[in-house]
Scaffold this motif. Sequence first.
Motif, PDB file in Angstrom:
ATOM      1  N   ARG A 114       0.831  -1.209   0.000  1.00  0.00           N
ATOM      2  CA  ARG A 114       0.000   0.000   0.000  1.00  0.00           C
ATOM      3  C   ARG A 114       0.864   1.257   0.000  1.00  0.00           C
ATOM      4  O   ARG A 114       0.593   2.212  -0.738  1.00  0.00           O
ATOM      5  CB  ARG A 114      -0.948   0.000   1.201  1.00  0.00           C
ATOM      6  N   ASP A 115       1.911   1.251   0.819  1.00  0.00           N
ATOM      7  CA  ASP A 115       2.794   2.417   0.889  1.00  0.00           C
ATOM      8  C   ASP A 115       3.501   2.660  -0.441  1.00  0.00           C
ATOM      9  O   ASP A 115       3.609   3.798  -0.905  1.00  0.00           O
ATOM     10  CB  ASP A 115       3.829   2.246   2.000  1.00  0.00           C
ATOM     11  N   LEU A 116       3.993   1.579  -1.074  1.00  0.00           N
ATOM     12  CA  LEU A 116       4.692   1.722  -2.352  1.00  0.00           C
ATOM     13  C   LEU A 116       3.744   2.180  -3.454  1.00  0.00           C
ATOM     14  O   LEU A 116       4.099   3.033  -4.268  1.00  0.00           O
ATOM     15  CB  LEU A 116       5.367   0.406  -2.744  1.00  0.00           C
ATOM     16  N   GLN A 117       2.528   1.618  -3.474  1.00  0.00           N
ATOM     17  CA  GLN A 117       1.560   2.045  -4.487  1.00  0.00           C
ATOM     18  C   GLN A 117       1.213   3.521  -4.313  1.00  0.00           C
ATOM     19  O   GLN A 117       1.131   4.261  -5.289  1.00  0.00           O
ATOM     20  CB  GLN A 117       0.293   1.185  -4.403  1.00  0.00           C
ATOM     21  N   SER A 118       1.033   3.934  -3.080  1.00  0.00           N
ATOM     22  CA  SER A 118       0.731   5.333  -2.800  1.00  0.00           C
ATOM     23  C   SER A 118       1.881   6.234  -3.239  1.00  0.00           C
ATOM     24  O   SER A 118       1.662   7.288  -3.844  1.00  0.00           O
ATOM     25  CB  SER A 118       0.459   5.501  -1.307  1.00  0.00           C
ATOM     26  N   LEU A 119       3.098   5.823  -2.927  1.00  0.00           N
ATOM     27  CA  LEU A 119       4.264   6.619  -3.304  1.00  0.00           C
ATOM     28  C   LEU A 119       4.410   6.689  -4.820  1.00  0.00           C
ATOM     29  O   LEU A 119       4.676   7.764  -5.375  1.00  0.00           O
ATOM     30  CB  LEU A 119       5.534   6.045  -2.669  1.00  0.00           C
ATOM     31  N   LEU A 120       4.228   5.563  -5.510  1.00  0.00           N
ATOM     32  CA  LEU A 120       4.320   5.573  -6.975  1.00  0.00           C
ATOM     33  C   LEU A 120       3.276   6.511  -7.578  1.00  0.00           C
ATOM     34  O   LEU A 120       3.576   7.287  -8.484  1.00  0.00           O
ATOM     35  CB  LEU A 120       4.153   4.163  -7.532  1.00  0.00           C
ATOM     36  N   TYR A 121       2.055   6.445  -7.081  1.00  0.00           N
ATOM     37  CA  TYR A 121       1.004   7.329  -7.578  1.00  0.00           C
ATOM     38  C   TYR A 121       1.375   8.792  -7.329  1.00  0.00           C
ATOM     39  O   TYR A 121       1.255   9.637  -8.218  1.00  0.00           O
ATOM     40  CB  TYR A 121      -0.334   7.004  -6.910  1.00  0.00           C
ATOM     41  N   LEU A 122       1.832   9.055  -6.120  1.00  0.00           N
ATOM     42  CA  LEU A 122       2.213  10.418  -5.756  1.00  0.00           C
ATOM     43  C   LEU A 122       3.310  10.948  -6.666  1.00  0.00           C
ATOM     44  O   LEU A 122       3.224  12.069  -7.173  1.00  0.00           O
ATOM     45  CB  LEU A 122       2.678  10.448  -4.304  1.00  0.00           C
ATOM     46  N   LEU A 123       4.334  10.150  -6.895  1.00  0.00           N
ATOM     47  CA  LEU A 123       5.459  10.603  -7.714  1.00  0.00           C
ATOM     48  C   LEU A 123       5.057  10.788  -9.173  1.00  0.00           C
ATOM     49  O   LEU A 123       5.566  11.688  -9.843  1.00  0.00           O
ATOM     50  CB  LEU A 123       6.620   9.617  -7.600  1.00  0.00           C
ATOM     51  N   ARG A 124       4.157   9.943  -9.656  1.00  0.00           N
ATOM     52  CA  ARG A 124       3.733  10.054 -11.055  1.00  0.00           C
ATOM     53  C   ARG A 124       2.806  11.243 -11.286  1.00  0.00           C
ATOM     54  O   ARG A 124       2.823  11.848 -12.351  1.00  0.00           O
ATOM     55  CB  ARG A 124       3.027   8.780 -11.486  1.00  0.00           C
ATOM     56  N   HIS A 125       1.963  11.573 -10.311  1.00  0.00           N
ATOM     57  CA  HIS A 125       0.908  12.552 -10.542  1.00  0.00           C
ATOM     58  C   HIS A 125       1.077  13.870  -9.798  1.00  0.00           C
ATOM     59  O   HIS A 125       0.643  14.903 -10.288  1.00  0.00           O
ATOM     60  CB  HIS A 125      -0.448  11.945 -10.177  1.00  0.00           C
ATOM     61  N   ASN A 126       1.640  13.844  -8.615  1.00  0.00           N
ATOM     62  CA  ASN A 126       1.647  15.059  -7.800  1.00  0.00           C
ATOM     63  C   ASN A 126       3.029  15.585  -7.476  1.00  0.00           C
ATOM     64  O   ASN A 126       3.147  16.667  -6.943  1.00  0.00           O
ATOM     65  CB  ASN A 126       0.919  14.811  -6.476  1.00  0.00           C
ATOM     66  N   GLY A 127       4.046  14.817  -7.672  1.00  0.00           N
ATOM     67  CA  GLY A 127       5.371  15.246  -7.267  1.00  0.00           C
ATOM     68  C   GLY A 127       5.652  14.849  -5.838  1.00  0.00           C
ATOM     69  O   GLY A 127       4.965  14.006  -5.274  1.00  0.00           O
ATOM     70  N   PRO A 128       6.644  15.458  -5.213  1.00  0.00           N
ATOM     71  CA  PRO A 128       7.035  15.047  -3.863  1.00  0.00           C
ATOM     72  C   PRO A 128       5.966  15.347  -2.824  1.00  0.00           C
ATOM     73  O   PRO A 128       5.127  16.219  -3.005  1.00  0.00           O
ATOM     74  CB  PRO A 128       8.311  15.834  -3.592  1.00  0.00           C
ATOM     75  N   ARG A 129       6.028  14.619  -1.737  1.00  0.00           N
ATOM     76  CA  ARG A 129       5.102  14.796  -0.612  1.00  0.00           C
ATOM     77  C   ARG A 129       5.663  15.873   0.312  1.00  0.00           C
ATOM     78  O   ARG A 129       6.856  15.972   0.515  1.00  0.00           O
ATOM     79  CB  ARG A 129       4.989  13.469   0.130  1.00  0.00           C
ATOM     80  N   GLN A 130       4.755  16.670   0.896  1.00  0.00           N
ATOM     81  CA  GLN A 130       5.169  17.707   1.825  1.00  0.00           C
ATOM     82  C   GLN A 130       5.041  17.200   3.262  1.00  0.00           C
ATOM     83  O   GLN A 130       4.158  16.422   3.587  1.00  0.00           O
ATOM     84  CB  GLN A 130       4.307  18.965   1.667  1.00  0.00           C
ATOM     85  N   CYS A 131       5.927  17.701   4.110  1.00  0.00           N
ATOM     86  CA  CYS A 131       5.921  17.381   5.535  1.00  0.00           C
ATOM     87  C   CYS A 131       4.653  17.950   6.163  1.00  0.00           C
ATOM     88  O   CYS A 131       4.287  19.099   5.899  1.00  0.00           O
ATOM     89  CB  CYS A 131       7.165  17.975   6.194  1.00  0.00           C
ATOM     90  N   VAL A 132       3.981  17.143   6.999  1.00  0.00           N
ATOM     91  CA  VAL A 132       2.740  17.607   7.636  1.00  0.00           C
ATOM     92  C   VAL A 132       2.997  18.683   8.677  1.00  0.00           C
ATOM     93  O   VAL A 132       2.070  19.419   9.033  1.00  0.00           O
ATOM     94  CB  VAL A 132       1.955  16.431   8.281  1.00  0.00           C
ATOM     95  N   ASP A 133       4.225  18.781   9.171  1.00  0.00           N
ATOM     96  CA  ASP A 133       4.533  19.775  10.194  1.00  0.00           C
ATOM     97  C   ASP A 133       5.051  21.083   9.622  1.00  0.00           C
ATOM     98  O   ASP A 133       4.533  22.145   9.937  1.00  0.00           O
ATOM     99  CB  ASP A 133       5.543  19.209  11.195  1.00  0.00           C
ATOM    100  N   CYS A 134       6.074  21.022   8.770  1.00  0.00           N
ATOM    101  CA  CYS A 134       6.703  22.260   8.292  1.00  0.00           C
ATOM    102  C   CYS A 134       6.316  22.632   6.860  1.00  0.00           C
ATOM    103  O   CYS A 134       6.531  23.763   6.441  1.00  0.00           O
ATOM    104  CB  CYS A 134       8.219  22.167   8.411  1.00  0.00           C
ATOM    105  N   GLY A 135       5.776  21.692   6.094  1.00  0.00           N
ATOM    106  CA  GLY A 135       5.356  21.986   4.727  1.00  0.00           C
ATOM    107  C   GLY A 135       6.440  21.855   3.680  1.00  0.00           C
ATOM    108  O   GLY A 135       6.171  21.994   2.486  1.00  0.00           O
ATOM    109  N   ASP A 136       7.685  21.598   4.090  1.00  0.00           N
ATOM    110  CA  ASP A 136       8.770  21.412   3.125  1.00  0.00           C
ATOM    111  C   ASP A 136       8.597  20.079   2.398  1.00  0.00           C
ATOM    112  O   ASP A 136       7.971  19.151   2.907  1.00  0.00           O
ATOM    113  CB  ASP A 136      10.133  21.402   3.829  1.00  0.00           C
ATOM    114  N   ASP A 137       9.185  19.982   1.180  1.00  0.00           N
ATOM    115  CA  ASP A 137       9.172  18.718   0.452  1.00  0.00           C
ATOM    116  C   ASP A 137       9.988  17.673   1.206  1.00  0.00           C
ATOM    117  O   ASP A 137      11.078  17.971   1.702  1.00  0.00           O
ATOM    118  CB  ASP A 137       9.770  18.883  -0.948  1.00  0.00           C
ATOM    119  N   ILE A 138       9.466  16.457   1.291  1.00  0.00           N
ATOM    120  CA  ILE A 138      10.215  15.352   1.891  1.00  0.00           C
ATOM    121  C   ILE A 138      11.133  14.812   0.805  1.00  0.00           C
ATOM    122  O   ILE A 138      10.671  14.502  -0.298  1.00  0.00           O
ATOM    123  CB  ILE A 138       9.267  14.255   2.405  1.00  0.00           C
TER     124      ILE A 138
END
Length: 135
Positions: A61-85
């Motif tokens: 589930r984590d890998l599928q979510s990450l693959l989808y995120l990278l293909r469609h939205n780009g990097p994930r942002q930190c929930v605390d500071c908002g910077d790209d992870i």
Amino acid sequence: MENTLMLQRLQDELAEELQRMTQLRDVFQAQHFADEVDAASHMEAAHLAQCSARRSAQRIRDLQSLLYLLRHNGPRQCVDCGDDIPLERLVAAPGTTRCLYCQQQMESMPSPLASPDGASAPWFDVSAIPQAQFC
């Protein structure tokens, strides 16, 4: 080019996890055992396979979510500071929601169960807990 290689690595890892799940399925097949020791051994193996299957399912589930995120939205942002992870962190821990700095800050916060003086032992009096009565 680096992102393409990273995506391919993630897809390969996902395929490996899916293959592992297929192999674990065989352990769950109902079987008849004439010997109690063999049955107990099989039950233990099935329990271990179930634990492994849960971890694999979460990783999938984590890998599928990450693959989808990278293909469609780009990097994930930190929930605390908002910077790209950073991508390296996401690959190492696909389900992460915090950058390394914020994760370290969160882990360094005292536990709500820790004593007021910072000691790791419980701050409540254990002797005040009633003893269980057994028949």
